[in-house]
Design a protein around this motif. Sequence first.
Motif, PDB file in Angstrom:
ATOM      1  N   TRP A 107       0.837  -1.200   0.000  1.00 54.54           N
ATOM      2  CA  TRP A 107       0.000   0.000   0.000  1.00 54.54           C
ATOM      3  C   TRP A 107       0.874   1.252   0.000  1.00 54.54           C
ATOM      4  CZ3 TRP A 107      -0.145  -3.745   3.899  1.00 54.54           C
ATOM      5  CH2 TRP A 107       0.550  -3.438   5.063  1.00 54.54           C
ATOM      6  N   ALA A 108       0.246   2.387  -0.264  1.00 57.35           N
ATOM      7  CA  ALA A 108       0.959   3.651  -0.331  1.00 57.35           C
ATOM      8  C   ALA A 108       1.342   4.136   1.065  1.00 57.35           C
ATOM      9  CB  ALA A 108       0.087   4.705  -1.014  1.00 57.35           C
ATOM     10  N   LEU A 109       2.424   4.914   1.140  1.00 60.86           N
ATOM     11  CA  LEU A 109       2.844   5.487   2.414  1.00 60.86           C
ATOM     12  C   LEU A 109       1.832   6.499   2.923  1.00 60.86           C
ATOM     13  CD1 LEU A 109       6.666   6.078   1.748  1.00 60.86           C
ATOM     14  CD2 LEU A 109       5.602   4.249   3.087  1.00 60.86           C
ATOM     15  N   SER A 110       1.201   7.200   2.002  1.00 65.32           N
ATOM     16  CA  SER A 110       0.205   8.208   2.365  1.00 65.32           C
ATOM     17  C   SER A 110      -1.144   7.795   1.800  1.00 65.32           C
ATOM     18  CB  SER A 110       0.617   9.576   1.805  1.00 65.32           C
ATOM     19  OG  SER A 110      -0.387  10.542   2.032  1.00 65.32           O
ATOM     20  N   GLU A 111      -2.164   7.729   2.674  1.00 66.60           N
ATOM     21  CA  GLU A 111      -3.499   7.323   2.252  1.00 66.60           C
ATOM     22  C   GLU A 111      -4.527   8.357   2.719  1.00 66.60           C
ATOM     23  OE1 GLU A 111      -3.674   2.529   1.843  1.00 66.60           O
ATOM     24  OE2 GLU A 111      -4.020   3.318   3.850  1.00 66.60           O
ATOM     25  N   PRO A 112      -4.659   9.461   2.017  1.00 68.42           N
ATOM     26  CA  PRO A 112      -5.653  10.464   2.405  1.00 68.42           C
ATOM     27  C   PRO A 112      -7.071   9.913   2.316  1.00 68.42           C
ATOM     28  CG  PRO A 112      -4.730  10.964   0.248  1.00 68.42           C
ATOM     29  CD  PRO A 112      -3.910   9.853   0.817  1.00 68.42           C
ATOM     30  N   ALA A 193      10.474  16.430   1.500  1.00 64.06           N
ATOM     31  CA  ALA A 193      10.566  15.778   2.802  1.00 64.06           C
ATOM     32  C   ALA A 193       9.363  14.869   3.004  1.00 64.06           C
ATOM     33  CB  ALA A 193      10.625  16.827   3.907  1.00 64.06           C
ATOM     34  N   THR A 194       9.515  13.854   3.854  1.00 58.94           N
ATOM     35  CA  THR A 194       8.432  12.890   4.074  1.00 58.94           C
ATOM     36  C   THR A 194       7.149  13.574   4.531  1.00 58.94           C
ATOM     37  OG1 THR A 194      10.059  11.200   4.670  1.00 58.94           O
ATOM     38  CG2 THR A 194       7.786  10.810   5.333  1.00 58.94           C
ATOM     39  N   ASN A 195       7.269  14.584   5.398  1.00 55.01           N
ATOM     40  CA  ASN A 195       6.066  15.255   5.903  1.00 55.01           C
ATOM     41  C   ASN A 195       5.426  16.174   4.861  1.00 55.01           C
ATOM     42  OD1 ASN A 195       7.915  17.307   5.865  1.00 55.01           O
ATOM     43  ND2 ASN A 195       7.802  17.776   8.051  1.00 55.01           N
ATOM     44  N   ALA A 196       6.091  16.356   3.721  1.00 56.95           N
ATOM     45  CA  ALA A 196       5.534  17.183   2.645  1.00 56.95           C
ATOM     46  C   ALA A 196       5.157  16.338   1.430  1.00 56.95           C
ATOM     47  CB  ALA A 196       6.536  18.262   2.244  1.00 56.95           C
ATOM     48  N   LEU A 197       5.121  15.008   1.620  1.00 55.34           N
ATOM     49  CA  LEU A 197       4.899  14.107   0.488  1.00 55.34           C
ATOM     50  C   LEU A 197       3.531  14.305  -0.154  1.00 55.34           C
ATOM     51  CD1 LEU A 197       5.953  11.775  -1.230  1.00 55.34           C
ATOM     52  CD2 LEU A 197       5.009  10.185   0.478  1.00 55.34           C
ATOM     53  N   GLU A 198       2.479  14.426   0.656  1.00 55.81           N
ATOM     54  CA  GLU A 198       1.141  14.591   0.092  1.00 55.81           C
ATOM     55  C   GLU A 198       1.049  15.866  -0.734  1.00 55.81           C
ATOM     56  OE1 GLU A 198      -2.079  14.348   2.813  1.00 55.81           O
ATOM     57  OE2 GLU A 198      -1.788  12.216   3.247  1.00 55.81           O
ATOM     58  N   GLU A 199       1.636  16.934  -0.223  1.00 57.13           N
ATOM     59  CA  GLU A 199       1.592  18.202  -0.947  1.00 57.13           C
ATOM     60  C   GLU A 199       2.332  18.088  -2.272  1.00 57.13           C
ATOM     61  OE1 GLU A 199       2.171  22.945   0.078  1.00 57.13           O
ATOM     62  OE2 GLU A 199       3.268  21.435   1.225  1.00 57.13           O
ATOM     63  N   ARG A 200       3.464  17.407  -2.272  1.00 52.82           N
ATOM     64  CA  ARG A 200       4.225  17.233  -3.505  1.00 52.82           C
ATOM     65  C   ARG A 200       3.441  16.398  -4.514  1.00 52.82           C
ATOM     66  NH1 ARG A 200       9.557  17.223  -5.086  1.00 52.82           N
ATOM     67  NH2 ARG A 200       9.573  19.234  -4.011  1.00 52.82           N
ATOM     68  N   LEU A 201       2.921  15.262  -4.070  1.00 56.15           N
ATOM     69  CA  LEU A 201       2.199  14.382  -4.988  1.00 56.15           C
ATOM     70  C   LEU A 201       0.952  15.048  -5.561  1.00 56.15           C
ATOM     71  CD1 LEU A 201       2.439  10.967  -3.090  1.00 56.15           C
ATOM     72  CD2 LEU A 201       3.780  11.707  -5.057  1.00 56.15           C
ATOM     73  N   SER A 202       0.285  15.844  -4.740  1.00 54.49           N
ATOM     74  CA  SER A 202      -0.964  16.464  -5.186  1.00 54.49           C
ATOM     75  C   SER A 202      -0.753  17.740  -5.988  1.00 54.49           C
ATOM     76  CB  SER A 202      -1.866  16.756  -3.977  1.00 54.49           C
ATOM     77  OG  SER A 202      -1.245  17.669  -3.090  1.00 54.49           O
ATOM     78  N   SER A 203       0.500  18.144  -6.185  1.00 52.36           N
ATOM     79  CA  SER A 203       0.751  19.324  -7.010  1.00 52.36           C
ATOM     80  C   SER A 203       0.679  18.989  -8.502  1.00 52.36           C
ATOM     81  CB  SER A 203       2.125  19.914  -6.674  1.00 52.36           C
ATOM     82  OG  SER A 203       3.172  19.046  -7.108  1.00 52.36           O
ATOM     83  N   ALA A 204       0.797  17.718  -8.837  1.00 52.41           N
ATOM     84  CA  ALA A 204       0.814  17.292 -10.243  1.00 52.41           C
ATOM     85  C   ALA A 204      -0.545  16.752 -10.681  1.00 52.41           C
ATOM     86  CB  ALA A 204       1.885  16.233 -10.450  1.00 52.41           C
ATOM     87  N   ASP A 205      -0.764  16.768 -11.987  1.00 50.91           N
ATOM     88  CA  ASP A 205      -1.982  16.183 -12.566  1.00 50.91           C
ATOM     89  C   ASP A 205      -1.780  14.722 -12.932  1.00 50.91           C
ATOM     90  OD1 ASP A 205      -3.483  18.668 -12.630  1.00 50.91           O
ATOM     91  OD2 ASP A 205      -2.182  19.265 -14.287  1.00 50.91           O
ATOM     92  N   VAL A 206      -0.562  14.384 -13.364  1.00 57.47           N
ATOM     93  CA  VAL A 206      -0.248  13.034 -13.839  1.00 57.47           C
ATOM     94  C   VAL A 206       1.111  12.631 -13.278  1.00 57.47           C
ATOM     95  CG1 VAL A 206       0.217  11.586 -15.869  1.00 57.47           C
ATOM     96  CG2 VAL A 206      -1.518  13.408 -15.993  1.00 57.47           C
ATOM     97  N   HIS A 207       1.197  11.387 -12.781  1.00 60.25           N
ATOM     98  CA  HIS A 207       2.477  10.870 -12.301  1.00 60.25           C
ATOM     99  C   HIS A 207       3.022   9.846 -13.289  1.00 60.25           C
ATOM    100  CE1 HIS A 207       2.947  12.756  -8.357  1.00 60.25           C
ATOM    101  NE2 HIS A 207       1.636  12.812  -8.358  1.00 60.25           N
ATOM    102  N   ILE A 208       4.338   9.937 -13.510  1.00 58.93           N
ATOM    103  CA  ILE A 208       4.999   9.076 -14.490  1.00 58.93           C
ATOM    104  C   ILE A 208       5.873   8.058 -13.778  1.00 58.93           C
ATOM    105  CG2 ILE A 208       6.634   9.019 -16.419  1.00 58.93           C
ATOM    106  CD1 ILE A 208       5.798  11.815 -17.154  1.00 58.93           C
TER     107      ILE A 208
END
Length: 320
Positions: A107-112, A193-208
């Motif tokens: 599973w993912a490290l972050s699960e909002p 940083a790990t505590n900023a992971l959700e913000e980083r991932l959610s800044s993009a529209d598509v992940h490669i």
Amino acid sequence: MMLAFVTVDSPDVIVIGTDPFFSVLIAPVWRWCHPSTRIVHWCFDLYPEAIYADRSIDHRSLIPRTMRLLMQASYRACDLVADLGQCMAGLLRGYDPQMNLVTMVPWALSEPTVPLPTAKVERAAIFGDATLALMYSGSFGRAHSSDDMLALMRHLRGESAVLALSVKGNRAAHLREQVSPEDTNIRFVPFAATNALEERLSSADVHILSLRDSWVGAVVPSKFFGALAVGRPVLFCGPRNCAIAHWIERYGLGWVLEPGEAAGVADQMRELLHDSAALQAMRERCYKAYREHFSRQVTITEWQRILAALIASPHLRDEY
């Protein structure tokens, strides 16, 4: 391995991972010391297959052939082997066609709890005013290729689409060398940083994410699950016989990009530039698929069912 000899009370089940490499070699030893214990191997990476994929050793030489015999004995000592998808399962079947296999993904490290909205401040800092934001975030090593990803972005030059690369690994420097001054829609950004992971991932529209053909089945990119968990579609640069490609096409989670297909995928990306509703629908579909098929709760619940069945009926290979 010494634990097998000093443990007095045999546990009902032991689960062996793949850290460190070749950890499953302990299985025959444990089987001999504790024949009543059910042995499960959760295979996150396949070795020595990953070594062969790297072409750092000839698989026909004596050491690899010996290692294969040892791995075969180790797998056969297991009551159950958990793979990460159909491509890995295919390689494992090569050791024993009757191997008791089940697919259990990490599973993912972050699960909002909801699909994450766009992190506007982070997006502006990384992508500026681009309409479509693509991101490759994570390790970039011998298992990964950049050719198709860069070809795609070169087809999108002049469009309001930007690719951000947040990478580390033994081929990150090579990736930097491949990006030329003309690639104005490609930029490098530091790791979050790990505590900023959700913000980083959610800044993009598509992940490669990417995977070379020779590595299919030996590894399964875990970044796939992190992207879905925050509600983002995935562009997979790799072969269609990989489990990632299978899931993308089965559940409608993004795109598969193989060599020679960059122009066609670029056309699909251009459509997203003018269809925010379609992109939002993809976000919701990705999040829903993660919750239904790949989440921590789904995986743990399935583990509980499988291990209970294994303890109750350890010889029933058709349970799974």
